[in-house]
Design a protein around this motif. Sequence first.
Motif, mmCIF file in Angstrom:
data_model
loop_
_atom_site.group_PDB
_atom_site.id
_atom_site.type_symbol
_atom_site.label_atom_id
_atom_site.label_comp_id
_atom_site.label_asym_id
_atom_site.label_seq_id
_atom_site.Cartn_x
_atom_site.Cartn_y
_atom_site.Cartn_z
ATOM 1 N N VAL A 1 -47.442 -44.857 -83.896
ATOM 2 C CA VAL A 1 -46.490 -43.785 -83.612
ATOM 3 C C VAL A 1 -47.210 -42.462 -83.877
ATOM 4 O O VAL A 1 -47.773 -42.258 -84.950
ATOM 5 N N ARG B 1 -41.464 -46.978 -86.257
ATOM 6 C CA ARG B 1 -42.536 -47.302 -87.207
ATOM 7 C C ARG B 1 -43.539 -48.225 -86.529
ATOM 8 O O ARG B 1 -43.151 -49.052 -85.696
ATOM 9 N N GLU C 1 -41.495 -40.480 -83.686
ATOM 10 C CA GLU C 1 -41.496 -40.402 -85.149
ATOM 11 C C GLU C 1 -40.187 -39.795 -85.648
ATOM 12 O O GLU C 1 -39.583 -40.293 -86.603
ATOM 13 N N ARG C 2 -39.724 -38.732 -84.985
ATOM 14 C CA ARG C 2 -38.460 -38.102 -85.381
ATOM 15 C C ARG C 2 -37.285 -39.061 -85.223
ATOM 16 O O ARG C 2 -36.319 -38.990 -85.974
ATOM 17 N N PRO D 1 -47.795 -38.851 -85.042
ATOM 18 C CA PRO D 1 -47.132 -37.951 -85.991
ATOM 19 C C PRO D 1 -46.535 -36.734 -85.275
ATOM 20 O O PRO D 1 -47.156 -36.155 -84.384
#
Length: 138
Positions: free
Chosen positions: A70, A82, A77-78, A72
């Motif tokens: 994923v 995972r 990610e938001r 960053p």
Amino acid sequence: MKVWAADGLSFAVPIDSIVKIVENFKKNGRVVRPWLGLKMLDLNPMIIAQLKERSSSFPDVKNGVLVPMVTPGSPAERAGFRPGDVVVEFDGKLVESIKEIIDIMGDKVGVPFKVLVKRSNNVTVSLTVIPEEADSSR
């Protein structure tokens, strides 16, 4: 397309892809591609068996799309993705391939999608991801 010194080598693009690109140009004046920030891998029975062999906590799935990474700060990610998640549903539709996810997203940027993922020990999680427009520099 012809490649120098490669007799008999040619390339083909599926007409469905061309139709979508032309529609995008007509609608937006450019090609719009949604970006989630996920690396994805199509799963098949052999890959699933190997992953289960490595880790008994790998979810019990027959198919789906594995998320090994994923990015960053990305929409994924938001949304709570995972590494190790297995996408089994995207926008309420069962998915078995990355292509299906891409087809479902189409050119929808800023539109929320419900995603069902399976995690270690068969934990099922519902996430909502909102794709951003892909940046050509990524």
